[in-house]
Design a protein around this motif. Structure first.
Motif, short mmCIF file in Angstrom:
data_model
loop_
_atom_site.label_atom_id
_atom_site.label_comp_id
_atom_site.label_asym_id
_atom_site.label_seq_id
_atom_site.Cartn_x
_atom_site.Cartn_y
_atom_site.Cartn_z
N ASN A 165 -13.87 5.63 1.76
CA ASN A 165 -14.22 5.44 0.34
C ASN A 165 -14.92 6.67 -0.22
N TYR A 219 -12.25 9.15 -0.96
CA TYR A 219 -11.50 8.73 -2.14
C TYR A 219 -12.29 9.02 -3.43
N ASP A 220 -13.60 8.77 -3.40
CA ASP A 220 -14.42 9.06 -4.58
C ASP A 220 -14.37 10.54 -4.93
N ALA A 230 -11.08 11.04 -6.65
CA ALA A 230 -11.07 10.48 -7.99
C ALA A 230 -11.83 11.37 -8.97
N LYS A 284 -3.49 5.30 -14.14
CA LYS A 284 -4.55 4.55 -14.81
C LYS A 284 -3.95 3.26 -15.35
N VAL A 312 -7.52 -2.18 -17.06
CA VAL A 312 -8.49 -2.92 -16.26
C VAL A 312 -9.16 -3.95 -17.14
N ASN A 343 -17.13 -1.80 -4.17
CA ASN A 343 -16.27 -0.96 -4.99
C ASN A 343 -14.84 -1.06 -4.45
N SER A 372 -12.12 0.43 -5.73
CA SER A 372 -11.24 1.50 -6.23
C SER A 372 -10.26 1.98 -5.17
N SER A 373 -10.75 2.22 -3.95
CA SER A 373 -9.86 2.73 -2.91
C SER A 373 -8.83 1.69 -2.50
N ARG A 400 -7.61 -0.61 -4.49
CA ARG A 400 -6.65 -0.67 -5.59
C ARG A 400 -5.72 0.54 -5.55
N PHE A 401 -6.24 1.67 -5.11
CA PHE A 401 -5.40 2.85 -4.94
C PHE A 401 -4.31 2.57 -3.91
#
Length: 917
Positions: free
Chosen positions: A653, A656-657, A660, A764, A767, A818, A820-821, A823-824
């Motif tokens: 993660n 990945y951040d 991003a 993107k 959301v 979180n 985000s990763s 969902r990636f």
């Protein structure tokens, strides 16, 4: 008769007397006294124990009546192996009665009998571990009751054999035989010998088995069981090369009033022995056809045809087998199980030999409709029927790639000739399929004969491009991706000079009738079919080392997925073993050898201990540092690995951040460190992918493409990343000139403009964030709290209405994590499997303060949402960067999804979903 009446009258009076004493005693029934013991003994024996044993007897008779024997193998002694599924009210009633004796009749003499009831009921339920515990308890605590403990011991032997614990079963049986030998009064001799006989059969000790069968036959009083034991004795005598003795034993069955199947097979075996002794060489098929002509067998013609079909199938004569299975179905008027077995064999042929998964599904459905639910393996057949699409897709991949590789190995001249030959065959098959479809429109759509007819060339069923069903799907995929294109060099290029898609396909697209064109431009329908067919084959021929490696990787992954599917979903250990071993044979240097060795070690542990030890030794000797070996050596290693996975997820993660936030140099440096620190981690391929994407923002096309190829070489079997990279490489091949002109291959503007970026860079997606803060749950200072209690049942809150808006939902029980990763990872999967125009997006919403919902869609039907779920769920351990116990899945319509505003509603929907979907 008058004595019976007198005894019955006496018992009635005694019961009334004891009941009166009980009423007078009132609350003193719990006290230990002779009166209470007598009353409890009487009620436990006549009111409870008798009824429970009668229920068990009936249940065993039902199981025996529905049990299907396999006469090509040595019969099992007891016909009680069934498919256990759901709740059985009769067995529950027996367990309840036994518990009543134990809990309410503690002063009676029948507590041990009650525990034996629990042993038997749990055995018949298939709860073998529980059954063995109760049986063991009876043996230990009731040694003063020899008959009871001997019966419990015999049930233990049967239970342990079902648990595949042969050494322990032998030890218990040895004790039983010893007790029997020294007992002054023979205790349950028949079942003691019979249980040992089953052990000898399972262990392959046919010499001792023959002696045990003889002993059991002498001791048994049940005539039906005796005939079964005689047949088994004959089979064992054959195995021990005692033909004369076996003939005599089979003759006893033929002359008895045994059921048809047993007498029929005894007669077949007797004829075979006689022919062998007389040096007469006649095939089994000919012997069976003799029986067809015998008027005495008129009612059993269906079973004779089935046996003939089985022999043809064993010899690989599939068309002859199909013909005789059909004859069996047509002559089957009373025996539903026989008809079910015929459909099962036809379904297996359609699935494994023909590759016709639609026909296989229909035939499996017919199997389940006709076959008794108590048939061994019924549940497995049901699971297989419900999951054919998954298995079929993997088998299609294998067949296609094998065929393409065969063609790729030919020189150009031979390949062109072979393509022409295949094209002619294909045109013929397409016409035949079209004619069959037209004919079927005027016949019964459910007629069984239509289910097996497939447009395949006899003798070439494994050749992918002979199969019209597989080709139609492949052709549709090709057109959706590339459109109608002419068979020519560099056909993939979208902007090639003088692009001349064939006039004929243009005319078809524009709905122009070829007959109105000039004669020189006209092409026959056969030419169009042949050209399109060849074009579809040529497009994916693996002609370079990289393409061959990629093709092998797809085959390898498909086999691995099939083996895992048999192991986890169908729980068919034999098929899983066969597939894993096929994988080892075809790819002896495959990357997943440690995992395969470990799986074979575990799967064989219940079947063949020697094979299990063999694979265990290979794993420990050659791959001692892998997690699989460490799990064997250290039982606590699994927990430690989970902790390590959690640590690595957090590190991933962090990388990945960085990505991003477009800190690409830091991504590359950090990825190199992690790959060196955690080699072989399950997320290694995804890390390498992030690194390549970061480098793509700093380098030109050539090194970027090399990075992608390196990932394919390093991680050829990664099911998430490999399809995605293949998609990227395809796009690069089609747009090479434009991409090569860029200063760096990936630019930030790609996020909005270029379709290449939509395939490569984080998309993107909209959301939908619904407030997780706790403050949202609190009423304003000057407002009363809102009452949100749900009082309606879930089936009234949620709707089963069909919809055109379905979502696959991942419920994460961790509001502060979180995602985000994760969902990636979902985005990676979507980009590799769905074109942009499909509009498949992943969005986020909260259900209260504790649950985050990632919902993916929108899907136009429940079936398409289920297809998505089947495809992505096996990859979720790689996609989700949260612990497995923190997330779950379900499908919801837009209408129901909108209602999931808090945890209470979410829990209600999950309950609703499990009951209705």
């Amino acid at each position: 008769m008058k004595y019976y009446w007198a005894i019955n009258t006496y018992i009635k009076h005694l019961l009334r007397f004891l009941l009166l004493i009980g009423l007078l005693a009132g609350c003193s029934l719990e006290k230990k006294s002779a009166v209470n013991r007598g009353l409890q003994n009487l009620t436990a024996h006549y009111n409870i124990l008798f009824n429970a044993n009668d229920l068990l007897r009936q249940k065993q008779e039902i199981y025996a009546a529905s049990y299907i024997d396999n006469y090509s193998q040595i019969l099992r002694v007891y016909q009680d192996t069934i498919a256990h599924s759901g709740v059985d009210k009769d067995l529950d009633a027996v367990i309840g009665k036994a518990n009543n004796i134990i809990n309410l009749k503690e002063q009676s003499h029948y507590i041990g009998d009650a525990y034996l009831l629990l042993t038997k009921a749990n055995y018949l339920y298939g709860s073998y571990f529980v059954a063995d515990e109760f049986g063991s308890y009876v043996v230990r605590n009731y040694s003063d009751r020899p008959l009871l403990s001997a019966e419990a011991r015999n049930w233990r032997v049967r239970t342990l054999l079902n648990l595949h614990q042969l050494p322990l079963a032998k030890a218990v049986s040895d004790t039983g035989l010893s007790v029997l030998f020294y007992a002054k009064k023979k205790v349950d001799a028949a079942n003691t010998y019979a249980a040992r006989l089953q052990y000898d059969i399972d262990a392959g000790d046919y010499k001792e088995g023959e002696e045990m069968a003889k002993n059991a036959i002498k001791a048994v009083s049940d005539s039906k069981l005796k005939r079964r034991l005689i047949f088994i004795l004959a089979q064992l005598q054959e195995q021990n090369h005692k033909s004369a003795d076996a003939y005599a034993s089979y003759s006893k069955i033929v002359k008895s009033n045994a059921v048809f199947e047993m007498a029929f097979n005894a007669e077949l075996n007797r004829i075979r022995i006689e022919d062998t002794q007389n040096n007469v060489h006649i095939t089994r098929q000919e012997r069976l056809r003799r029986l067809l002509r015998n008027e005495n067998n008129k009612e059993f013609i269906d079973q004779i045809y089935y046996q003939i079909a089985e022999l043809y199938a064993a010899d690989g004569k599939i068309e002859d087998a199909i013909k005789n299975y059909r004859l069996s179905i047509n002559h089957s008027t009373k025996n539903q199980n026989q008809k079910g077995l015929d459909y099962l064999r036809l379904a297996d042929i359609s699935f494994t030999k023909k590759g016709d998964y639609t026909a296989a599904k229909n035939l499996y459905d017919s199997t389940l409709l006709n076959l008794s639910p108590t048939y061994p393996g019924y549940r497995t057949i049901q699971l297989k029927a419900n999951n054919l699409q998954i298995l079929g897709e993997q088998l299609r991949i294998i067949a296609r790639e094998d065929t393409l590789q065969q063609l790729a190995q030919l020189n150009e001249k031979d390949r062109a000739a072979r393509l022409d030959e295949l094209a002619k065959i294909h045109v013929t098959e397409v016409k035949a399929a079209a004619a069959a479809a037209t004919t079927s429109a005027f016949t019964d759509a459910n007629a069984p004969t239509s289910s097996v007819a497939t447009a395949t060339t006899p003798g070439a069923n494994t050749f992918y491009f002979y199969n019209v069903n597989s080709l139609s799907q492949g052709f549709n995929d090709f057109k959706r991706r590339w459109g109608n294109r002419k068979l020519e060099d560099n056909w993939r290029r979208s902007a090639r000079a003088n692009s001349d898609i064939t006039n004929n396909t243009q005319n078809i697209t524009n709905q122009v009738d070829p007959s109105v064109l000039p004669k020189k431009d006209q092409k026959s329908n056969d030419d169009i079919i042949a050209a399109t067919y060849k074009q579809m084959i040529v497009q994916d021929l693996p002609l370079t080392p990289q393409n061959i490696a990629a093709s092998n990787a797809r085959v390898y992954t498909a086999y691995f997925n099939i083996a895992n599917f048999y192991r986890d979903v169908l729980q068919d250990h034999k098929e899983a073993i066969t597939t894993y071993e096929t994988l080892l044979k075809r790819f002896p240097d495959g990357t997943e050898k440690p995992a395969i060795y470990y799986n074979l070690y575990r799967l064989y542990s219940d079947i063949d201990q020697a094979k299990s030890d063999y694979y265990k030794d290979l794993l420990l000797k050659n791959y001692a540092e892998t997690p699989f070996a460490k799990v064997i050596l250290d039982p606590d290693y699994g927990r430690k690995m989970n902790d390590k996975d959690a640590e690595f997820n957090a590190l991933y993660n962090q990388v990945y951040d960085l990505y991003a936030h477009k800190q690409y140099t830091d991504v590359i440096d950090r990825t190199n460190q992690l790959l060196q620190q955690f080699p072989g981690n399950k997320l290694a391929a995804q890390l390498a992918y992030l690194k390549a994407m970061a480098a793509g923002h700093q380098e030109k096309l050539l090194p970027f493409r090399m990075d992608l190829y390196n990932i394919l070489n390093d991680y050829p079997n990664d099911p998430l990343i490999v399809p995605l990279i293949n998609e990227h490489l395809t796009y690069i091949d089609a747009n090479q000139a434009e991409l090569a002109s860029r200063p760096v291959v990936l630019v930030d503007n790609d996020l909005y403009d270029s379709p290449f970026a939509q395939s490569l860079v984080i998309t993107k997606t909209p959301v939908v964030v619904q407030a997780p803060p706790a403050a949202a749950k609190q009423p304003a200072a000057n407002q009363p709290a809102k009452v949100t209690a749900v009082t309606k049942p879930a089936n009234m809150i949620f709707s089963m209405r069909d919809s055109s808006r379905y979502y696959f939902v991942i419920n994460v029980n961790a509001a502060t994590t979180n995602l985000s990763s994760s969902r990636f990872g979902i985005g990676q999967f979507n980009r590799a499997n769905y074109p942009p125009e499909a509009g498949i997006k992943h969005q986020l919403k909260y259900a209260g303060t504790d649950n985050q919902l990632i919902f993916v869609g929108v899907f136009p039907s429940l079936a398409s949402a289920k297809d998505y779920a089947r495809a992505i769920i096996p990859l979720m351990p790689q996609i989700m960067k949260v612990p497995a116990d923190k997330y779950s899945f379900f499908i919801a319509t837009q209408e129901n999804l909108d209602k999931l505003e808090d945890k209470k509603m979410l829990d209600s929907y999950i309950d609703f979903y499990q009951k209705n979907y």
